[in-house]
Design a protein around this motif. Sequence first.
Motif, PDB file in Angstrom:
ATOM      1  N   GLU A 410       0.852  -1.195   0.000  1.00 38.15           N
ATOM      2  CA  GLU A 410       0.000   0.000   0.000  1.00 38.15           C
ATOM      3  C   GLU A 410       0.888   1.246   0.000  1.00 38.15           C
ATOM      4  OE1 GLU A 410      -2.581   2.137   3.431  1.00 38.15           O
ATOM      5  OE2 GLU A 410      -3.122   0.041   3.023  1.00 38.15           O
ATOM      6  N   GLU A 411       0.717   2.107  -1.026  1.00 39.57           N
ATOM      7  CA  GLU A 411       1.473   3.347  -1.116  1.00 39.57           C
ATOM      8  C   GLU A 411       0.542   4.478  -1.531  1.00 39.57           C
ATOM      9  OE1 GLU A 411       5.064   3.275  -3.422  1.00 39.57           O
ATOM     10  OE2 GLU A 411       5.324   1.108  -3.106  1.00 39.57           O
ATOM     11  N   ASN A 412       0.819   5.660  -1.032  1.00 41.20           N
ATOM     12  CA  ASN A 412       0.099   6.878  -1.432  1.00 41.20           C
ATOM     13  C   ASN A 412      -1.408   6.709  -1.346  1.00 41.20           C
ATOM     14  OD1 ASN A 412       2.634   8.062  -2.191  1.00 41.20           O
ATOM     15  ND2 ASN A 412       2.512   6.962  -4.151  1.00 41.20           N
ATOM     16  N   SER A 413      -1.867   5.925  -0.395  1.00 39.75           N
ATOM     17  CA  SER A 413      -3.296   5.616  -0.277  1.00 39.75           C
ATOM     18  C   SER A 413      -3.797   5.970   1.114  1.00 39.75           C
ATOM     19  CB  SER A 413      -3.547   4.130  -0.572  1.00 39.75           C
ATOM     20  OG  SER A 413      -3.162   3.813  -1.893  1.00 39.75           O
ATOM     21  N   ILE A 414      -5.058   6.364   1.193  1.00 43.12           N
ATOM     22  CA  ILE A 414      -5.654   6.752   2.466  1.00 43.12           C
ATOM     23  C   ILE A 414      -7.028   6.101   2.616  1.00 43.12           C
ATOM     24  CG2 ILE A 414      -4.404   8.938   2.587  1.00 43.12           C
ATOM     25  CD1 ILE A 414      -6.923  10.353   1.567  1.00 43.12           C
ATOM     26  N   ASN A 415      -7.508   6.099   3.859  1.00 45.38           N
ATOM     27  CA  ASN A 415      -8.839   5.571   4.172  1.00 45.38           C
ATOM     28  C   ASN A 415      -8.989   4.122   3.724  1.00 45.38           C
ATOM     29  OD1 ASN A 415      -9.668   8.163   5.161  1.00 45.38           O
ATOM     30  ND2 ASN A 415     -10.059   8.817   3.053  1.00 45.38           N
ATOM     31  N   ILE A 416      -8.038   3.287   4.130  1.00 46.21           N
ATOM     32  CA  ILE A 416      -8.045   1.864   3.783  1.00 46.21           C
ATOM     33  C   ILE A 416      -8.462   1.072   5.020  1.00 46.21           C
ATOM     34  CG2 ILE A 416      -6.740  -0.029   2.817  1.00 46.21           C
ATOM     35  CD1 ILE A 416      -6.976   2.447   0.974  1.00 46.21           C
ATOM     36  N   THR A 417      -9.459   0.218   4.861  1.00 48.38           N
ATOM     37  CA  THR A 417      -9.962  -0.601   5.969  1.00 48.38           C
ATOM     38  C   THR A 417      -9.900  -2.069   5.573  1.00 48.38           C
ATOM     39  OG1 THR A 417     -11.455   1.163   6.660  1.00 48.38           O
ATOM     40  CG2 THR A 417     -11.929  -1.063   7.473  1.00 48.38           C
ATOM     41  N   LYS A 418      -9.414  -2.890   6.510  1.00 48.25           N
ATOM     42  CA  LYS A 418      -9.368  -4.343   6.269  1.00 48.25           C
ATOM     43  C   LYS A 418     -10.043  -5.054   7.433  1.00 48.25           C
ATOM     44  CE  LYS A 418      -4.843  -4.038   5.673  1.00 48.25           C
ATOM     45  NZ  LYS A 418      -4.623  -2.618   5.335  1.00 48.25           N
ATOM     46  N   LYS A 419     -10.973  -5.968   7.123  1.00 51.50           N
ATOM     47  CA  LYS A 419     -11.704  -6.698   8.136  1.00 51.50           C
ATOM     48  C   LYS A 419     -11.728  -8.177   7.779  1.00 51.50           C
ATOM     49  CE  LYS A 419     -16.415  -7.252   9.966  1.00 51.50           C
ATOM     50  NZ  LYS A 419     -17.829  -6.797   9.847  1.00 51.50           N
ATOM     51  N   ASP A 420     -11.305  -9.025   8.706  1.00 52.99           N
ATOM     52  CA  ASP A 420     -11.316 -10.478   8.503  1.00 52.99           C
ATOM     53  C   ASP A 420     -10.582 -10.872   7.237  1.00 52.99           C
ATOM     54  OD1 ASP A 420     -12.822 -10.822  10.820  1.00 52.99           O
ATOM     55  OD2 ASP A 420     -14.724 -10.664   9.737  1.00 52.99           O
ATOM     56  N   CYS A 421      -9.414 -10.300   7.028  1.00 55.00           N
ATOM     57  CA  CYS A 421      -8.555 -10.650   5.896  1.00 55.00           C
ATOM     58  C   CYS A 421      -7.304 -11.337   6.423  1.00 55.00           C
ATOM     59  CB  CYS A 421      -8.165  -9.398   5.108  1.00 55.00           C
ATOM     60  SG  CYS A 421      -9.567  -8.452   4.462  1.00 55.00           S
TER      61      CYS A 421
END
Length: 423
Positions: A410-421
Amino acid sequence: MEANILNYGAVADGKTLNSEAIQKAIDTVAEAGGGRVVIPAGTFKCGTIWLKSHVELHFENGAVLKASENLDDYNDEDAYPQNWGCVSEGWCGKHLVIAVSETDVSVTGKGVIDGSGSSFFKNNPNPLNTGYAWRYGIVFNKEGILRPGQTVAMVDCRDVRISDVSIVDSPSWCFFIHGCENVNVSGIRARNCPWHANTDGIDIDASKNVTVSDCIIDTGDDAIAIRCAGKRIREDLDVCENITITNCVCTSRSCGVRVCVGTGTIRNVTMSNIIFKESSPAILIASAYMKLGKVDIENVMISNIIADDVGRPITIIESNNCVVRNIKVCGFSGRVMCQCKFVAEEAGSIQNIQLRDVNLEYVKPSFEHGDNNHAERGLYAFELNGVDGAYFDNVRVKIPSDIDLKLYSEENSINITKKDCNF
């Protein structure tokens, strides 16, 4: 009114040119206010025929419309102002079945349209060894000639129905829906040689209100393409919208579904209940083609997908200062070889990406491939760059120990959510 082409002089010997007889049947039915033109069992050699409003071209079981191998039997390339060809790809603006600016036109029945593509292609494929597409190699047109263009071309039409008919050995795209409105494509079969270039199954371009369902496509290029190149239709036709694709099996040697090409907006697209085989990627969403064009893409909903023996599962690429947003994937399982790649040229221009219930198993290629395939595969199963807003829920990745691939970047990215990964 119903007209059998045999009554207008057609001969089912596979040798006699029947263009004039079939056209006479079509014109007679159109002049009577509409009806059905019947192609009975048998092989009817033909050049260009023009469909008219309120006419259904119907193929009975055993009927074959065999495209002429002689380019002189086709329409002139300036026969209508919206026409075009692509010399760089080796095909021209000649077609077998054309409808231009017509209303209520249909191509139906259990027969076959044979595009005679093998007459125009070189014989032996050249192995590319450059990637996961065209794994069997690729061939283009024979030296000194251009292949005919799209076999069935519906241009600037309204209320179009294409059902059940099969196309085989097309010299270019099988079905072209260009600048049309209210189109239903169902139950069609498209089967082309896996190394014949540019033999897309269905291309939907600058059109709206189009449904594609229950189709089986096995072709040498994109199975289905959604485009927005409408400048040849009308200057203000810069939107392709309200497109739904469902219950299909797509085997292709380029993209399974391509959402890309043109200048304008592609929006409101759904894909569901689709099996992809041998393509790379299974689904491509891109704002430009080879850095050309400028397409904003929004509201694409993808569900219940199986990808088997494909290169990339899903690729989202933004370039040329566009916006790609509101892409939702719910239910995607696959045996794949390359990464999922979501990359924006301008940070933040890929927005609101959702992946839920995704299961990917990475496998080694089952075919010979070049040294640069490792680079194309990428270093990570998921690569995000320039994304503003991504939600991963129950996304699982299986990577065998003998495949050198990491899980996530993940680069230059915002507002990233991960659930049950598992990354």
